[in-house]
Motif scaffolding. Structure first.
Motif, PDB file in Angstrom:
ATOM      1  N   THR A 322       0.832  -1.204   0.000  1.00 11.14           N
ATOM      2  CA  THR A 322       0.000   0.000   0.000  1.00 11.14           C
ATOM      3  C   THR A 322       0.864   1.250   0.000  1.00 11.14           C
ATOM      4  O   THR A 322       0.545   2.250  -0.656  1.00 11.14           O
ATOM      5  CB  THR A 322      -0.940  -0.006   1.224  1.00 11.14           C
ATOM      6  OG1 THR A 322      -1.722  -1.212   1.217  1.00 11.14           O
ATOM      7  CG2 THR A 322      -1.881   1.185   1.208  1.00 11.14           C
ATOM      8  N   GLU A 323       1.974   1.181   0.715  1.00 12.41           N
ATOM      9  CA  GLU A 323       2.891   2.319   0.782  1.00 12.41           C
ATOM     10  C   GLU A 323       3.665   2.491  -0.523  1.00 12.41           C
ATOM     11  O   GLU A 323       4.018   3.619  -0.898  1.00 12.41           O
ATOM     12  CB  GLU A 323       3.865   2.108   1.956  1.00 12.41           C
ATOM     13  CG  GLU A 323       4.725   3.304   2.293  1.00 12.41           C
ATOM     14  CD  GLU A 323       3.939   4.460   2.912  1.00 12.41           C
ATOM     15  OE1 GLU A 323       4.511   5.552   3.008  1.00 12.41           O
ATOM     16  OE2 GLU A 323       2.755   4.279   3.287  1.00 12.41           O
ATOM     17  N   ASN A 324       3.932   1.397  -1.214  1.00 11.49           N
ATOM     18  CA  ASN A 324       4.702   1.430  -2.461  1.00 11.49           C
ATOM     19  C   ASN A 324       3.780   1.071  -3.624  1.00 11.49           C
ATOM     20  O   ASN A 324       3.801  -0.050  -4.144  1.00 11.49           O
ATOM     21  CB  ASN A 324       5.884   0.451  -2.379  1.00 11.49           C
ATOM     22  CG  ASN A 324       6.878   0.823  -1.288  1.00 11.49           C
ATOM     23  OD1 ASN A 324       7.798   1.590  -1.519  1.00 11.49           O
ATOM     24  ND2 ASN A 324       6.685   0.281  -0.096  1.00 11.49           N
ATOM     25  N   THR A 325       2.973   2.035  -4.048  1.00 12.45           N
ATOM     26  CA  THR A 325       1.935   1.776  -5.044  1.00 12.45           C
ATOM     27  C   THR A 325       2.515   1.320  -6.388  1.00 12.45           C
ATOM     28  O   THR A 325       1.891   0.535  -7.095  1.00 12.45           O
ATOM     29  CB  THR A 325       1.073   3.025  -5.256  1.00 12.45           C
ATOM     30  OG1 THR A 325       1.931   4.143  -5.577  1.00 12.45           O
ATOM     31  CG2 THR A 325       0.285   3.356  -3.995  1.00 12.45           C
ATOM     32  N   GLU A 326       3.738   1.812  -6.706  1.00 10.86           N
ATOM     33  CA  GLU A 326       4.328   1.410  -7.982  1.00 10.86           C
ATOM     34  C   GLU A 326       4.652  -0.080  -7.992  1.00 10.86           C
ATOM     35  O   GLU A 326       4.536  -0.763  -9.021  1.00 10.86           O
ATOM     36  CB  GLU A 326       5.576   2.245  -8.284  1.00 10.86           C
ATOM     37  CG  GLU A 326       6.802   1.965  -7.455  1.00 10.86           C
ATOM     38  CD  GLU A 326       6.720   2.464  -6.005  1.00 10.86           C
ATOM     39  OE1 GLU A 326       7.626   2.127  -5.217  1.00 10.86           O
ATOM     40  OE2 GLU A 326       5.756   3.185  -5.664  1.00 10.86           O
ATOM     41  N   VAL A 327       5.055  -0.623  -6.839  1.00  8.16           N
ATOM     42  CA  VAL A 327       5.323  -2.060  -6.736  1.00  8.16           C
ATOM     43  C   VAL A 327       4.011  -2.833  -6.837  1.00  8.16           C
ATOM     44  O   VAL A 327       3.915  -3.843  -7.552  1.00  8.16           O
ATOM     45  CB  VAL A 327       6.046  -2.396  -5.418  1.00  8.16           C
ATOM     46  CG1 VAL A 327       6.202  -3.908  -5.254  1.00  8.16           C
ATOM     47  CG2 VAL A 327       7.407  -1.711  -5.365  1.00  8.16           C
ATOM     48  N   GLN A 328       2.986  -2.353  -6.150  1.00 10.46           N
ATOM     49  CA  GLN A 328       1.679  -3.009  -6.192  1.00 10.46           C
ATOM     50  C   GLN A 328       1.154  -3.061  -7.628  1.00 10.46           C
ATOM     51  O   GLN A 328       0.672  -4.115  -8.084  1.00 10.46           O
ATOM     52  CB  GLN A 328       0.679  -2.271  -5.296  1.00 10.46           C
ATOM     53  CG  GLN A 328      -0.676  -2.933  -5.249  1.00 10.46           C
ATOM     54  CD  GLN A 328      -1.688  -2.188  -4.387  1.00 10.46           C
ATOM     55  OE1 GLN A 328      -2.881  -2.503  -4.432  1.00 10.46           O
ATOM     56  NE2 GLN A 328      -1.251  -1.209  -3.617  1.00 10.46           N
ATOM     57  N   GLU A 329       1.277  -1.945  -8.362  1.00  9.24           N
ATOM     58  CA  GLU A 329       0.758  -1.908  -9.729  1.00  9.24           C
ATOM     59  C   GLU A 329       1.565  -2.800 -10.667  1.00  9.24           C
ATOM     60  O   GLU A 329       1.006  -3.475 -11.531  1.00  9.24           O
ATOM     61  CB  GLU A 329       0.751  -0.463 -10.245  1.00  9.24           C
ATOM     62  CG  GLU A 329      -0.281   0.415  -9.579  1.00  9.24           C
ATOM     63  CD  GLU A 329      -1.677  -0.188  -9.642  1.00  9.24           C
ATOM     64  OE1 GLU A 329      -2.131  -0.564 -10.741  1.00  9.24           O
ATOM     65  OE2 GLU A 329      -2.322  -0.314  -8.578  1.00  9.24           O
ATOM     66  N   ARG A 330       2.868  -2.801 -10.495  1.00  7.51           N
ATOM     67  CA  ARG A 330       3.697  -3.637 -11.363  1.00  7.51           C
ATOM     68  C   ARG A 330       3.398  -5.115 -11.129  1.00  7.51           C
ATOM     69  O   ARG A 330       3.344  -5.908 -12.075  1.00  7.51           O
ATOM     70  CB  ARG A 330       5.175  -3.337 -11.127  1.00  7.51           C
ATOM     71  CG  ARG A 330       6.102  -4.073 -12.092  1.00  7.51           C
ATOM     72  CD  ARG A 330       7.524  -3.568 -11.978  1.00  7.51           C
ATOM     73  NE  ARG A 330       8.451  -4.470 -12.675  1.00  7.51           N
ATOM     74  CZ  ARG A 330       9.775  -4.326 -12.678  1.00  7.51           C
ATOM     75  NH1 ARG A 330      10.323  -3.301 -12.026  1.00  7.51           N
ATOM     76  NH2 ARG A 330      10.540  -5.187 -13.325  1.00  7.51           N
ATOM     77  N   CYS A 331       3.193  -5.499  -9.856  1.00  5.73           N
ATOM     78  CA  CYS A 331       2.825  -6.885  -9.549  1.00  5.73           C
ATOM     79  C   CYS A 331       1.489  -7.229 -10.195  1.00  5.73           C
ATOM     80  O   CYS A 331       1.336  -8.286 -10.826  1.00  5.73           O
ATOM     81  CB  CYS A 331       2.735  -7.089  -8.043  1.00  5.73           C
ATOM     82  SG  CYS A 331       4.309  -7.132  -7.173  1.00  5.73           S
TER      83      CYS A 331
END
Length: 501
Positions: A322-331
């Protein structure tokens, strides 16, 4: 004359007590000085309480600072020295190359109070541990550990978990109960042959007291009982630990009674059935450690270990994602590209989802839920890097230092899945990733935990977008250090993803 003599006698007693106390303190200071000359370097301990005040004041700050004393350091639990292993190299030297010497468990009054020296996780290294571990592993494998059958259970449960979370779609909610119930249901299906609905109030209560005990055992309350064991005979907050343990044991004993009444020797349904049959089978052996109380404690160990650690890791994962939205979106993009929105993941998809698989491992590294590992003890006098280490010395692995060692990690101080990717974008596991420990006392449920972490996290990221509620305060990333490192309570917001996104 009587009152005067009484006054003189009282003054003499007080003087003797003061002088005695001064002598004890001076003797303790001298003992500490001598002890520090024989052990690896470390912070100067306080008389009688050791270095515990440092940990009570700032647990994670203390964990992060110990590696400055070198690859080995010494802390003090009260008057007992604890050797801290600060690098992966010396950890493997001790726990793998000298496994039989470093695979013991220390005598801790709090643990003995709860377990009576039984079970698997904290029992001393010896005959009983070997019998119980071998049986547990074989039985867990028989009931699907490491096979498709457990994978199928996790996938079925993941669909319930996604649905449970989306009941609160658009609203701020605490995901702890939903995640913990989902994780616990897997080990429950193996151990008890049953799962529990998310609205089962009695099971929710058991999970709550389980959390409370994990908090209390690693807290100052638990450590005080280790320092002054006789306080267990007096009222106080420490009595809550025994009360909670007793309730959990009562729940397991009730399950054992139900199993005994319905047992079919030709068709064992779960771990408890298998254990009941093993008790009968082993009666002819004088050295058997299979009996009702060991069954209850071993079942408790599997239930506790199979519930709390994976739950805590996933909760930390939700925070990091949640804190690292770019990681969440890439996953999410990688998952949808490989699976779409409808096909459930499988463990066979790990190679096709290298970034997501790396993110799962990065969650474990950054969550660092057991900063000093599970405590070991030496089973005999030994030497390590020139230091004489007596039998019974406590040994801890500083995973905080190992998981942030610049020699092993590209981005040691930030959440970055690239830590587990090579230059070609393929997943690889650095030598320093020892989240499940190493050696004979490696985590018994490692295979199950790996399966749950990957399948639950992929299933959640496939179907749900996580964000912080408006105007929410971010949780303190140091967390709360009990028997494991918990995140502070937090709330998130879920939004369902679908092909229109």
């Amino acid at each position: 004359m009587g009152p005067a003599l009484m006054n003189v006698d009282l003054n003499s007693v007080v003087l003797a007590l003061v002088l005695g106390l001064i002598f004890l303190v001076l003797f303790e200071i001298l003992r500490i000085h001598v002890s520090r000359g024989r052990t690896p370097p470390g912070r100067r301990p306080f008389p009688f309480v050791g270095t515990l005040p440092y940990f009570i004041k700032d647990p994670m700050g203390s964990a992060r600072s110990i590696h400055h004393y070198g690859e080995m350091a010494t802390e003090y639990l009260g008057r007992q020295p604890v050797i801290i292993l600060n690098t992966v190299q010396i950890t493997k030297e001790a726990l793998v190359q000298e496994a039989s010497t470093f695979s013991g468990r220390p005598t801790l009054p709090l643990i003995d109070w709860i377990t009576n020296g039984l079970g698997i996780i904290m029992v001393t290294f010896g005959h009983s541990w070997r019998q119980q571990k071998k049986f547990a592993l074989n039985t867990l494998r028989h009931f699907g550990l490491g096979r498709k059958s457990v994978e199928e259970r996790v996938l079925e449960e993941s669909s319930y978990l996604v649905a449970e979370m989306l009941k609160a779609e658009g609203m701020a909610f605490d995901p702890q109960h939903a995640v913990q119930n989902a994780v616990s249901n897997i080990i429950c299906s193996i151990v008890f042959g049953d799962r529990f609905e998310y609205d089962n109030k009695h099971f929710a209560y058991l999970l709550n007291i389980l959390n409370e005990n994990f908090m209390l055992t690693g807290s100052p309350v638990g450590q005080m009982l280790n320092l002054v064991p006789f306080i267990k005979h007096f009222p106080g907050p420490h009595q809550k630990i025994l009360q909670n343990s007793s309730e959990l044991m009562a729940f397991i004993r009730k399950k054992v009674k139900e199993h005994r009444q319905t047992l079919d020797p030709e068709n064992p349904r779960d771990f408890i059935d298998a254990y009941l049959l093993e008790i009968e089978k082993q009666k002819i052996h004088e050295d058997s450690t299979f009996h009702d109380e060991n069954m209850v404690m071993s079942t408790s160990d599997l239930f506790l270990a199979g519930t709390n650690t994976t739950t805590t890791t996933i909760r930390w994962g939700l925070i990091f994602l949640t804190e690292n939205t770019e990681v969440q979106e890439r996953c999410h993009e990688e998952i949808v590209q490989v699976l779409g929105y409808d096909r459930q993941p499988s463990m066979d998809d790990r190679d096709k989802l290298p970034y997501t698989y790396a993110a799962v491992h990065e969650i474990q590294r950054c969550a660092n839920i057991v900063p000093f590992g599970v405590v070991h003890a030496t089973t005999q006098p030994t030497k390590l890097r020139g230091y004489d280490i007596p039998k019974g010395t406590m040994i801890m692995t500083n995973l905080t230092a190992i998981f942030s060692d610049k020699k092993h990690w590209k981005s040691p101080d930030t959440f970055n899945p690239e830590n587990f990717l090579d230059e070609n974008g393929h997943f690889y596991k650095p030598e320093a990733f020892i989240a499940f420990s190493v050696g004979p006392r490696v985590c018994l449920g490692e295979t199950l935990a790996r399966t749950e972490l990957f399948l639950y996290i992929v299933s959640l990221l496939q179907r749900i977008h996580f964000s912080w509620p408006l105007n929410s305060q971010r949780p303190d990333m140091d967390g709360i250090l009990g028997a494991v490192r918990f995140p502070h309570p937090f709330k998130i917001t879920c939004r369902s993803r679908d092909a229109k996104d």
